[in-house]
Design an enzyme around this catalytic site. Structure first.
Site, PDB file in Angstrom:
ATOM      1  N   HIS A 113      14.685   3.666   9.088  1.00 32.33           N
ATOM      2  CA  HIS A 113      14.498   2.887   7.861  1.00 32.33           C
ATOM      3  C   HIS A 113      13.159   2.160   7.929  1.00 32.33           C
ATOM      4  O   HIS A 113      12.856   1.500   8.927  1.00 32.33           O
ATOM      5  CB  HIS A 113      15.633   1.861   7.736  1.00 32.33           C
ATOM      6  CG  HIS A 113      15.825   1.315   6.349  1.00 32.33           C
ATOM      7  ND1 HIS A 113      17.015   0.725   5.948  1.00 32.33           N
ATOM      8  CD2 HIS A 113      15.003   1.262   5.269  1.00 32.33           C
ATOM      9  CE1 HIS A 113      16.900   0.327   4.690  1.00 32.33           C
ATOM     10  NE2 HIS A 113      15.684   0.645   4.259  1.00 32.33           N
ATOM     11  N   LEU A 116      11.488  -2.148   2.885  1.00 36.74           N
ATOM     12  CA  LEU A 116      12.419  -3.257   2.816  1.00 36.74           C
ATOM     13  C   LEU A 116      13.671  -2.886   3.605  1.00 36.74           C
ATOM     14  O   LEU A 116      14.499  -2.105   3.133  1.00 36.74           O
ATOM     15  CB  LEU A 116      12.776  -3.582   1.362  1.00 36.74           C
ATOM     16  CG  LEU A 116      13.854  -4.645   1.152  1.00 36.74           C
ATOM     17  CD1 LEU A 116      13.484  -5.955   1.834  1.00 36.74           C
ATOM     18  CD2 LEU A 116      14.109  -4.865  -0.331  1.00 36.74           C
ATOM     19  N   VAL A 156      13.231   5.131   2.898  1.00 39.40           N
ATOM     20  CA  VAL A 156      11.978   4.493   2.491  1.00 39.40           C
ATOM     21  C   VAL A 156      12.337   3.626   1.291  1.00 39.40           C
ATOM     22  O   VAL A 156      12.577   4.132   0.201  1.00 39.40           O
ATOM     23  CB  VAL A 156      10.902   5.534   2.134  1.00 39.40           C
ATOM     24  CG1 VAL A 156       9.593   4.863   1.798  1.00 39.40           C
ATOM     25  CG2 VAL A 156      10.716   6.533   3.284  1.00 39.40           C
ATOM     26  N   GLU A 157      12.398   2.319   1.504  1.00 37.73           N
ATOM     27  CA  GLU A 157      12.975   1.434   0.488  1.00 37.73           C
ATOM     28  C   GLU A 157      11.953   0.450  -0.059  1.00 37.73           C
ATOM     29  O   GLU A 157      11.337  -0.312   0.686  1.00 37.73           O
ATOM     30  CB  GLU A 157      14.168   0.670   1.076  1.00 37.73           C
ATOM     31  CG  GLU A 157      14.888  -0.200   0.057  1.00 37.73           C
ATOM     32  CD  GLU A 157      16.213  -0.741   0.544  1.00 37.73           C
ATOM     33  OE1 GLU A 157      16.801  -1.585  -0.163  1.00 37.73           O
ATOM     34  OE2 GLU A 157      16.675  -0.330   1.625  1.00 37.73           O
ATOM     35  N   VAL A 158      11.791   0.488  -1.385  1.00 37.01           N
ATOM     36  CA  VAL A 158      10.965  -0.447  -2.152  1.00 37.01           C
ATOM     37  C   VAL A 158       9.559  -0.571  -1.554  1.00 37.01           C
ATOM     38  O   VAL A 158       9.104  -1.641  -1.171  1.00 37.01           O
ATOM     39  CB  VAL A 158      11.637  -1.829  -2.290  1.00 37.01           C
ATOM     40  CG1 VAL A 158      10.929  -2.638  -3.391  1.00 37.01           C
ATOM     41  CG2 VAL A 158      13.111  -1.699  -2.657  1.00 37.01           C
TER      42      VAL A 158
END
Length: 263
Positions: A113, A116, A156-158
């Site tokens: 991860h 964010l 892949v977050e924000v």
């Protein structure tokens, strides 16, 4: 697909297919996702895991390892094997790369991860990550660290769209994008956001497709309709919209590209 999806299947289709992905909380949500041909799911390792696996027998299922549940790479390997026996196809792990490396060395597919990361948000706050060039390079470096550790997939977050595009092009990992525009290998949302059952602050990167209905039969019909609407929007290019993603300005992106050459 008449059999369970594998890491090989996902990696073989990288760059040629956009996968739909949902985090589900119940077997009913998993069944609704299957009804809409959503092939990648994630869930928590609670009492619902086996029932979710049974409801979605052919889906690729990434199951979360609770942050702090293990305190050594050996413990991570032990718990990772236990979760795969229960039906996981990959283990989501927000621990350090040394934990991921230990599991990957034993053939356990791991989802890392970047961006964010809620379990590490005390270091960043809940905001878009990587809009400045230097921070974008840190996100890219974290991606490379997970890649080198042997991860199979990466949430892949924000992060800004152009950064997500750069990451997706430059890594063999399956990028699972949430709040990253259309850049990643999967378009990923949580079922509670799609269904409108999320009780906290409504995140900018998601879109509500239904309102909560208490009657279970009506709720399942709402689930299917909402998931199908999500799939239709992705296929038609109407989700994500500009308001569901972030970007970095041209100067920051150009500086990021320059800095990234050293990686």
């Amino acid at each position: 697909m008449t059999r369970r999806l594998t890491v090989y299947d996902l990696q073989s289709a990288k760059g040629s297919r956009k996968w739909l992905q949902l985090h589900v909380d119940t077997p009913a949500e998993a069944a609704a996702a299957v009804a809409c041909d959503i092939a990648i799911l994630s869930c928590e390792p609670d009492h619902n895991l086996e029932a979710i696996r049974a409801a979605a027998p052919h889906a690729f299922l990434s199951v979360g390892m609770p942050h702090g549940a293990v305190a050594s790479p050996d413990e991570a390997v032990r718990l990772g094997f236990a979760m795969t026996r229960r039906g996981a196809d990959a283990i989501y792990c927000s621990h350090s790369p040394r934990f991921i490396e230990a599991m990957a060395a034993e053939g356990i597919p791991v989802t890392g991860h970047v961006g964010l990361v809620p379990n590490r948000a005390t270091w960043t706050n809940f905001r878009a990550i990587g809009r400045a060039a230097e921070e974008a390079v840190r996100v890219l470096r974290a991606t490379k660290d997970l890649e080198n550790a042997g991860a199979a997939c990466i949430e892949v977050e924000v992060v800004p769209v152009r950064l997500a595009e750069h990451i997706t092009r430059s890594t063999p990992l399956i990028t699972m994008g949430m709040g990253c525009g259309r850049a990643c290998d999967t378009q990923y949302l949580f079922s509670c956001d799609v269904l409108g059952t999320h009780t906290g602050h409504y995140p900018r990167h998601s879109k509500r497709y239904a309102d909560f209905v208490t009657l279970e039969a009506e709720l399942q019909a709402k689930r299917i309709a909402a998931f199908r609407a999500f799939a239709t929007d992705v296929a038609g290019g109407t989700y994500p919209e500009a308001g569901h993603q972030v970007d970095m300005d041209d100067a920051a992106y150009d500086r990021f590209l320059t800095l990234s050459q050293s990686l």
